[in-house]
Design an enzyme around this catalytic site. Structure first.
Site, PDB file in Angstrom:
ATOM      1  N   ARG A   1       1.216  -1.232  -0.319  1.00 12.33           N
ATOM      2  CA  ARG A   1       0.118   0.100  -0.389  1.00 12.33           C
ATOM      3  C   ARG A   1       0.589   1.218  -0.397  1.00 12.33           C
ATOM      4  O   ARG A   1       2.087   0.669   0.388  1.00 12.33           O
ATOM      5  CB  ARG A   1      -1.210   0.568   1.394  1.00 12.33           C
ATOM      6  CG  ARG A   1      -2.270  -0.985   0.918  1.00 12.33           C
ATOM      7  CD  ARG A   1      -2.575  -0.308   0.055  1.00 12.33           C
ATOM      8  NE  ARG A   1      -4.464  -0.732   0.296  1.00 12.33           N
ATOM      9  CZ  ARG A   1      -4.714  -2.123  -0.653  1.00 12.33           C
ATOM     10  NH1 ARG A   1      -3.140  -2.402  -1.358  1.00 12.33           N
ATOM     11  NH2 ARG A   1      -6.209  -3.096  -0.743  1.00 12.33           N
TER      12      ARG A   1
ATOM     13  N   GLU B   1      -3.975   7.188  -5.788  1.00 14.97           N
ATOM     14  CA  GLU B   1      -4.280   6.470  -7.073  1.00 14.97           C
ATOM     15  C   GLU B   1      -5.507   6.743  -7.463  1.00 14.97           C
ATOM     16  O   GLU B   1      -6.456   6.791  -6.483  1.00 14.97           O
ATOM     17  CB  GLU B   1      -4.005   5.044  -5.923  1.00 14.97           C
ATOM     18  CG  GLU B   1      -2.621   4.415  -5.688  1.00 14.97           C
ATOM     19  CD  GLU B   1      -2.812   3.252  -5.694  1.00 14.97           C
ATOM     20  OE1 GLU B   1      -4.065   2.638  -6.071  1.00 14.97           O
ATOM     21  OE2 GLU B   1      -1.243   2.498  -5.324  1.00 14.97           O
TER      22      GLU B   1
ATOM     23  N   HIS C   1      -0.287  -0.169  -9.467  1.00 15.52           N
ATOM     24  CA  HIS C   1      -1.005  -1.300  -8.737  1.00 15.52           C
ATOM     25  C   HIS C   1      -1.389  -1.987  -9.365  1.00 15.52           C
ATOM     26  O   HIS C   1      -2.931  -2.566  -9.641  1.00 15.52           O
ATOM     27  CB  HIS C   1      -1.677   0.057  -8.404  1.00 15.52           C
ATOM     28  CG  HIS C   1      -2.465  -1.040  -7.146  1.00 15.52           C
ATOM     29  ND1 HIS C   1      -2.677  -0.156  -5.943  1.00 15.52           N
ATOM     30  CD2 HIS C   1      -2.248  -2.152  -6.090  1.00 15.52           C
ATOM     31  CE1 HIS C   1      -2.730  -1.156  -4.741  1.00 15.52           C
ATOM     32  NE2 HIS C   1      -2.437  -2.436  -4.879  1.00 15.52           N
TER      33      HIS C   1
END
Length: 319
Positions: free
Chosen positions: A239, A268, A286
């Protein structure tokens, strides 16, 4: 008896959605756009369950306003930092996640980032792609060797253990920091450290695999980055909140950290534009779990939890 009604705020894999439509009445966001808090609250009045991703946020404020019809949030993710678990529990809403099934894919991305950052993949690709490769010498594009180096892993859960197994194929010396020490059968010779401060000075490569919590937010700040050996490489597939991005940028610009491989960011989608001008930073959007096999497995695992709940059983991945 009417079938339970599920909302899919993001478009999952075709196989997962085919199964869902076979067994449930489904509302699917085929456009695959993000949903606002207001949309989540509004939809909760017309569905019995939601199968969200980490892009949908169930804050305490949202949880308080969810309709009483909603009974389960079956996350299509391992991390649940987008869910206020106590607030949802107070509303009597069951929350599940999808552990186990994405460990291999995420560990693959961690190895890709580690190798790409260490061997200057961004610089090399841009040079060849841009037609600027017109020189060679023994000092050209020299990077950092992975084989035989010391790998520090913070968070020796499922993904961390798989990464350690892959790294052993590169003869890396494994060090790890975890909330508790693993048993010998899981440790497999890796060296345990009871704090990041003990681990970091021996980590030629550092890979983060712990969840984002109030305790781990900003884990890698300027003080801890300074504890790494000069020339270390930092990898994050967990994360974005684990890293103080300004501190990492400064550590790279100073030369103390040689490079970084990042698959997640504080913001994000989008990432951090401050890293764009640093060729030492190898970035991905990601995609740690983005393989066909893993996305199918994640969808199936979420639906397994839904199936268990609506059949009166305890979901396997109840949080």
């Amino acid at each position: 008896m009417a079938r339970p009604r599920l909302w899919f705020p993001r478009r999952l894999s075709n196989a997962a959605l085919e199964r869902a439509q076979r067994d449930y009445e489904c509302v699917i966001n085929w456009d695959d756009t993000e949903s606002s808090a207001e949309e989540i609250i509004a939809m909760s009045a017309s569905v019995d369950g939601i199968v969200p991703c980490h892009s949908e946020f169930f804050t305490a404020d949202v949880a308080e306003k969810l309709d009483s019809r909603l009974k389960i949030i079956a996350n299509h993710s391992v991390g649940v930092d987008h869910c206020d678990l106590p607030a949802l529990k107070a509303r009597g809403i069951v929350v599940t996640n999808t552990p186990d099934v994405l460990s291999d894919a995420t560990a693959e991305i961690a190895m890709l980032l580690m190798l790409g950052a260490a061997r200057r993949a961004i610089e090399g690709d841009q040079m060849v792609r841009g037609g600027a490769w017109d020189f060679w010498s023994p000092s050209f594009m020299v990077g950092k060797q992975v084989t035989g180096a010391r790998l520090g892993i913070i968070g020796m859960g499922r993904v961390g253990r798989v990464l350690a197994e892959r790294a052993r194929g590169f003869q890396m010396e494994i060090h790890y920091c975890n909330r508790k020490r693993l048993g010998p059968e899981e440790e497999k010779g890796a060296q345990f450290h009871d704090s990041p401060e003990s681990l970091l000075p021996v980590a030629d490569f550092l890979s983060l695999h712990c969840p984002a919590t109030p305790q781990t937010t900003g884990l890698m700040n300027s003080t801890r980055l300074s504890l790494l050996p000069k020339g270390a490489v930092v990898v994050n597939t967990a994360r974005g909140a684990l890293i103080d991005e300004s501190a990492l940028k400064a550590a790279i610009e100073s030369g103390h950290v040689a490079a970084a491989g990042l698959d997640c960011f504080l913001s994000e989608p989008g990432g951090n534009p401050d890293f764009a001008g640093l060729p030492q930073v190898f970035m991905l959007p990601h995609i740690g779990s983005a393989t066909v096999e893993t996305r199918d497995a994640m969808g199936f695992r979420a639906l397994d939890n839904v199936d268990a709940f609506f059949s009166g059983r305890t979901p396997k991945d109840l949080l």
